[in-house]
Motif scaffolding. Sequence first.
Motif, mmCIF file in Angstrom:
data_model
loop_
_atom_site.group_PDB
_atom_site.id
_atom_site.type_symbol
_atom_site.label_atom_id
_atom_site.label_comp_id
_atom_site.label_asym_id
_atom_site.label_seq_id
_atom_site.Cartn_x
_atom_site.Cartn_y
_atom_site.Cartn_z
ATOM 1 N N SER A 238 0.831 -1.202 0.000
ATOM 2 C CA SER A 238 0.000 0.000 0.000
ATOM 3 C C SER A 238 0.865 1.252 0.000
ATOM 4 C CB SER A 238 -0.921 -0.008 1.225
ATOM 5 O OG SER A 238 -1.704 1.166 1.267
ATOM 6 N N ILE A 242 1.039 4.227 -2.887
ATOM 7 C CA ILE A 242 0.786 5.632 -2.549
ATOM 8 C C ILE A 242 1.953 6.504 -2.970
ATOM 9 C CG2 ILE A 242 0.417 7.242 -0.641
ATOM 10 C CD1 ILE A 242 -0.978 4.839 0.807
ATOM 11 N N LYS A 246 2.213 9.896 -5.605
ATOM 12 C CA LYS A 246 2.261 11.084 -4.758
ATOM 13 C C LYS A 246 2.255 12.383 -5.540
ATOM 14 C CE LYS A 246 5.940 12.053 -2.484
ATOM 15 N NZ LYS A 246 7.090 11.950 -1.569
ATOM 16 N N ASP A 291 -9.154 10.871 -3.249
ATOM 17 C CA ASP A 291 -9.293 9.468 -3.635
ATOM 18 C C ASP A 291 -10.070 8.783 -2.516
ATOM 19 O OD1 ASP A 291 -8.699 6.609 -3.672
ATOM 20 O OD2 ASP A 291 -7.170 7.063 -5.177
ATOM 21 N N GLN A 294 -8.380 5.880 -0.604
ATOM 22 C CA GLN A 294 -7.278 6.297 0.245
ATOM 23 C C GLN A 294 -7.756 7.076 1.465
ATOM 24 O OE1 GLN A 294 -4.278 8.329 -2.060
ATOM 25 N NE2 GLN A 294 -3.533 6.426 -2.990
ATOM 26 N N GLN A 297 -8.861 4.702 3.943
ATOM 27 C CA GLN A 297 -7.692 4.106 4.594
ATOM 28 C C GLN A 297 -7.170 5.021 5.702
ATOM 29 O OE1 GLN A 297 -4.661 3.092 1.765
ATOM 30 N NE2 GLN A 297 -3.582 1.737 3.180
ATOM 31 N N VAL A 298 -7.158 6.341 5.446
ATOM 32 C CA VAL A 298 -6.741 7.300 6.472
ATOM 33 C C VAL A 298 -7.639 7.182 7.698
ATOM 34 C CG1 VAL A 298 -6.680 9.756 7.039
ATOM 35 C CG2 VAL A 298 -5.655 8.951 4.914
ATOM 36 N N HIS A 374 1.607 10.028 3.880
ATOM 37 C CA HIS A 374 1.791 10.057 2.426
ATOM 38 C C HIS A 374 0.470 10.295 1.693
ATOM 39 C CE1 HIS A 374 5.756 8.383 3.369
ATOM 40 N NE2 HIS A 374 6.111 8.756 2.164
ATOM 41 N N ILE A 375 -0.611 9.749 2.205
ATOM 42 C CA ILE A 375 -1.914 9.992 1.571
ATOM 43 C C ILE A 375 -2.294 11.462 1.710
ATOM 44 C CG2 ILE A 375 -4.390 9.523 1.732
ATOM 45 C CD1 ILE A 375 -3.710 6.646 2.456
ATOM 46 N N ARG A 378 -0.334 13.522 -0.688
ATOM 47 C CA ARG A 378 -0.828 13.394 -2.056
ATOM 48 C C ARG A 378 -2.086 14.240 -2.267
ATOM 49 N NH1 ARG A 378 -4.431 9.041 -5.173
ATOM 50 N NH2 ARG A 378 -4.180 10.011 -7.207
ATOM 51 N N HIS A 379 -2.887 14.406 -1.208
ATOM 52 C CA HIS A 379 -4.110 15.204 -1.304
ATOM 53 C C HIS A 379 -3.852 16.694 -1.058
ATOM 54 C CE1 HIS A 379 -5.996 11.267 -1.178
ATOM 55 N NE2 HIS A 379 -7.158 11.823 -1.427
#
Length: 416
Positions: A238, A242, A246, A291, A294, A297-298, A374-375, A378-379
Amino acid sequence: MLHNWGIRATLALSLAAITAIAGLMIGASIEAVVVALVGGVAAVLMAIGNGDAEGEPMPSAQPASTPVASATLLGEIIAAIAEPVLVIADRRVLHANAAARALLGEHIPGGDVRLAIRHPAAAERLVTPGGADGAQPIHLVGLGTRDQRWEMRVHDLSTGERIVHLLDRSGAYAADRIRVDFVANASHELRTPLASILGFIETLRDEAGEDPQIRDRFLKVMYDEANRMRRLVDDLMSLSRIEAEKFREPHESVDLAALVEEVRGEIAAASNGRGADLCTVVGDVPAVRGDRAQLSQVLHNIVGNAMKYGRPGTPVTIALQGDGRAMVRLSVTDEGEGIAPEHLPRLTERFYRIDSGRSRAMGGTGLGLSIVKHIVERHRGRLDIASVQGAGTTVSVLLPTGTMSSNRNTAATKAP
């Protein structure tokens, strides 16, 4: 009116300067640009000399002004370079750009270059022509701050000057250290459960498997350790996915309020009696750009951590509200033991644990908050962690809004 040789000299100097500036603009190496510039100036000086030999009249002030003009131009060229650059001759610093003076000191022009760059590995190269190995870089540690790593390159010019170029390699060095540490930690995390499984297999083969109770106990431990390895491999894959994405900003519009309620229900149903402790406070917030998988997942990671480390019977609150700056704030608060201040800056490091034994016993892999970080990056969001020992911890995520809007009134809900 200028004589013919004067016109030629002016044109040659102008072309040399234009060529050097163009070289910088198209990404040519600093050494190549300086060589081209000095070569152009040398050609001008030769042209002047030839003109004098042919009997062309020359104003008396011109021979003195041309070298001054070329030195000034050389200083202007290196001043436009972002990295530290020095021009040296006879062990003295002739020119140093702003970056070099900021790194080595404002006093270095005119001084001994060995005093400017005080490093044993650099001294010999700075005072001795490079020869066949002159193009090889020298790696320096200790210039600037203790953690900085520099690469020094020295180029000999045909006119006798030497160009010293310093490149900051601290980022590459830090990345290499992170990679090495990551491989070592991942290997350790996988080797520990694998060794446990192999040990129990050997024990079962040596007649221990004949006792049903011992066999069942060993098989349960082996099953748990295998699951731990599976979770670790899943988290590693995962994290890899990610990181690969990124730099690609997500553009899906996600109703974060609906996602919060969905995740709350999933975690409450799987919390073995602690579902009643999970609360949500959802305000009237717009959708976010993101996303959905994702962001789910957070939520699972930070809410799962709060459920693990919060005291049983105390609330774990998921709050969602607008931040007033085209941002939405998602926060998860528990009333657990809290985290000591010295641990907070390192919580998002891979495999960092405050209590390794407790984390492993609860099924943690040490990668959850690293994945969250990291998520969020990316956002194009921000992750904040605040904690008071004995009172609890709050993890907050700020996310940019999207184009949808939700029409919900502020409400507080509690899981059944």
